[in-house]
Design a protein around this motif. Structure first.
Motif, short mmCIF file in Angstrom:
data_model
loop_
_atom_site.label_atom_id
_atom_site.label_comp_id
_atom_site.label_asym_id
_atom_site.label_seq_id
_atom_site.Cartn_x
_atom_site.Cartn_y
_atom_site.Cartn_z
N LEU A 179 29.50 59.68 54.75
CA LEU A 179 29.71 60.94 54.81
C LEU A 179 29.92 62.28 53.41
O LEU A 179 29.65 62.59 53.75
N ARG A 180 29.95 61.05 52.41
CA ARG A 180 29.92 62.06 51.49
C ARG A 180 28.52 62.77 50.71
O ARG A 180 28.64 64.08 50.87
N ARG A 211 26.14 63.06 53.59
CA ARG A 211 25.88 64.75 53.99
C ARG A 211 26.51 65.99 53.63
O ARG A 211 25.85 67.07 53.32
N MET A 212 27.92 65.39 53.14
CA MET A 212 28.72 67.16 52.58
C MET A 212 28.03 67.30 51.42
O MET A 212 27.56 68.32 51.01
N ALA A 213 26.84 66.47 50.59
CA ALA A 213 26.25 66.98 49.20
C ALA A 213 25.58 67.82 49.75
O ALA A 213 24.38 68.95 49.96
N ALA A 250 24.49 69.22 52.67
CA ALA A 250 24.70 69.91 53.42
C ALA A 250 24.95 71.76 52.22
O ALA A 250 25.11 71.50 51.37
#
Lengths: 218, 244
Positions: B237-238, B240-242, B244
Motif C-alpha cells: 500500500l505504501r 502504491r501511495m508513493a 501515485a
C-alpha cells in the motif's frame, strides 16, 4: 421503536415480495415434499412435523438479508444509527418486524398446511405452538447474522452459512415438540427448552447484533 | 514488563521463533514415537481387534478440535477487550487447524465405525455435534475471507465466535434429544476409572502430547505468516501511495 416497527411493516406490505414471499416459499416446499417422497399417509405422517419445521426455517432464511440491506442501500440505516434510539433497540425492532412479517404468518399457516402432509390432528395445535414460540428465535438469530454481513457485498450466501448452524438448537427442539405432539406424547420438556432458547436469544442477541452493526457502519 | 508486551508483533516474532521450532520437533518425536508404539507394540483388543488402534488418531484430534475453538474464543475475547492484533490473528490462524482436526476426527471415526458399528455415519449426539462444529468453523473462516478491512473482519469474527460458542454448546446438548447414542463414553478422564486399559493408555498420552505440540507449532507458524502477510500488505500500500 413502535414507529420503526410500523414503518418496516408498511414497507414490507406496500413494496410487495417481502411479505408474501416467505409464505409462498413455505407452501411450495410443503407441496413438493409429497412428490419427492410419495403421497401415502403412512409415509408422510411421521415426517410431517420435521418437514414443516424445516420449510418454515428455510422460508425465514429467505427474507433475512432484507433486514438491513435495503435500509443500507438507500442510506436509511445510517440515519437510523444516528437517531437517538440505541442500536440495540433498533436491532430488536428490526427482529420484531421481521418476525411479524414472516414468523407470525408462518406459524398461522403451518397448522393449515399440515393437512397437505396428513399431519395427525393433535399435531396441528402443537406445530402452531412450537412455531409461534420458535420463530422469534429464528428472527433474532437472523437479525444478528444480517448485522454481521451487512457490509459484505453479495452476503446472502455467506449469511445462510453463518446462520444455519445457529438455527440447529431451535430446529431440534421445535421439531421435537411438533413430533411429540403429533404422536401424542408429552411435549413439555422440549417446549420448555424451546422457550428457553427463544428467551436467551431475546436477552443476548440484540446486543451482539448491535455490536456487529456498529463495526459494520464504522 | 508484563505478559501483554508479547502482543507487540515484532516481539512476538522474535520470541516465538525458537518455541515454534521446538514444538515442531516435539510434535515430530512424540507422534512418531507414539504412533509406532501404538500401532506395532500394543496387542489387539479382545473385542475390537486391530481397529482399536485408530484411537491414536481419533481421540487426540477430537480433543483438539474442541479445544481449538475454545482457544479461538479466548483469543477473540482478548481482541475485543484489549485489542491486541496478534490475538485476532492467532484466532484466525487457529481456525483452519481446528477444522482439519474436526475433519480428521470425523473421517477416522467413520473409518472405525464402518467395521464396528456397521455404518459410516450415525445421527448420534456426539457425531452430530462434531458435524455442527465443522459447520461453525466453515462459517467463521468464510466470514474472515469475505471482509476486506482486517480490523472490521477481526471484530465481526470475534463477535461471531462468541455467539457461536454459546450455540455450539447449546447444539451439543440439543442433539442429545432426538437420538440416543451409539458412541461410547469418554475414553479418557481425570478419574482413572473410565480410562482405557493401560496398554493403550500410555501410547495414547504420547500421541495426545504430539498432537498438542503439533497444534501449537502450526498455530504459531500460521500466526507468524499472518503477521508477515499483513506487513507485506502494508508495504505494498505504501509503495502504491508513493507511486501515485
Amino acid at each position: 421503536m413502535l414507529r420503526l416497527i410500523g414503518r418496516d411493516l408498511t414497507l414490507a406490505i406496500r413494496s410487495g415480495g417481502g411479505f408474501g414471499l416467505g409464505l409462498a416459499f413455505f407452501l411450495i416446499v410443503v407441496v413438493l415434499v409429497p412428490f419427492g417422497v410419495g403421497p401415502e399417509t403412512a409415509r408422510l405422517a411421521p415426517i410431517a412435523p420435521g418437514i414443516l419445521w424445516i420449510a418454515a426455517l428455510l422460508a425465514c432464511l429467505l427474507s433475512l438479508d432484507r433486514i438491513f440491506a435495503l435500509d443500507r442501500e438507500d442510506g436509511a440505516l445510517d440515519l437510523l444509527a444516528t437517531a437517538p434510539l440505541p442500536l440495540e433497540a433498533l436491532c430488536l425492532s428490526k427482529a420484531v418486524a421481521h418476525w411479524l412479517t414472516t414468523g407470525l404468518p408462518l406459524s398461522l399457516a403451518g397448522g393449515a398446511l399440515g393437512v397437505f402432509l396428513s399431519l395427525p390432528w393433535p399435531g396441528h395445535f402443537w406445530l402452531t405452538v412450537s412455531l409461534a414460540l420458535g420463530t422469534p428465535a429464528l428472527s433474532l438469530i437472523g437479525c444478528f447474522g444480517a448485522a454481521l454481513t451487512v457490509g459484505v457485498r453479495r452476503g446472502g450466501l455467506l449469511l445462510s452459512l453463518l446462520v444455519l448452524p445457529l438455527y440447529i438448537p431451535t430446529l431440534v427442539f421445535g421439531a421435537d415438540v411438533a413430533r411429540r405432539g403429533a404422536e401424542g406424547i408429552a411435549a413439555g420438556t422440549p417446549l420448555a427448552l424451546l422457550g428457553a432458547v427463544t428467551l436467551g436469544c431475546l436477552a443476548g442477541l440484540p446486543f451482539a447484533a448491535a455490536a456487529a452493526l456498529r463495526v459494520s457502519l464504522r | 514488563m508484563s505478559f501483554w508486551s508479547f502482543a507487540n508483533p515484532t516481539r512476538f516474532l522474535a520470541v516465538t521463533a525458537l518455541p515454534m521450532r521446538a514444538a515442531f520437533w516435539i510434535a515430530g518425536l512424540c507422534l512418531a514415537g507414539g504412533l509406532i508404539w501404538g500401532f506395532f507394540f500394543t496387542p489387539d483388543d479382545y473385542r475390537q481387534g486391530a481397529t482399536v488402534k485408530i484411537i491414536y488418531l481419533h481421540v487426540p484430534s477430537a480433543l483438539l478440535a474442541i479445544n481449538a475453538w475454545f482457544m479461538m474464543l479466548v483469543a477473540s475475547l482478548i481482541w475485543l477487550i484489549r485489542r491486541h492484533h496478534v490475538s485476532a490473528l492467532a484466532a484466525r490462524a487457529a481456525a483452519p487447524v481446528g477444522v482439519t482436526m474436526t475433519l480428521v476426527a470425523l473421517v477416522t471415526g467413520a473409518v472405525w465405525g464402518q467395521p464396528m458399528w456397521g455404518t459410516w455415519w450415525a445421527w448420534d449426539p456426539r457425531l452430530t455435534s462434531f458435524l455442527i462444529l465443522f459447520l461453525f468453523y466453515l462459517g467463521y473462516m468464510a466470514l474472515w475471507e469475505a471482509i476486506e478491512d482486517p480490523d472490521t473482519a477481526a471484530d465481526l469474527t470475534s463477535v461471531l465466535c462468541l455467539v457461536g460458542s454459546v450455540f455450539a454448546v447449546l447444539s451439543r446438548y440439543a442433539v442429545n434429544f432426538w437420538n440416543q447414542g451409539l458412541h461410547q463414553g469418554a475414553s479418557l478422564s481425570l478419574d482413572a476409572e473410565e480410562n482405557v486399559a493401560d496398554v493403550f493408555y500410555h501410547p495414547l498420552l504420547v500421541c495426545i502430547a504430539g498432537f498438542v505440540a503439533l497444534f501449537i507449532a502450526l498455530v504459531l507458524l500460521r500466526t507468524r505468516t499472518e503477521i508477515r502477510a499483513r506487513r507485506l500488505h502494508a508495504m505494498r500500500l505504501r509503495e502504491r501511495m508513493a507511486d501515485a
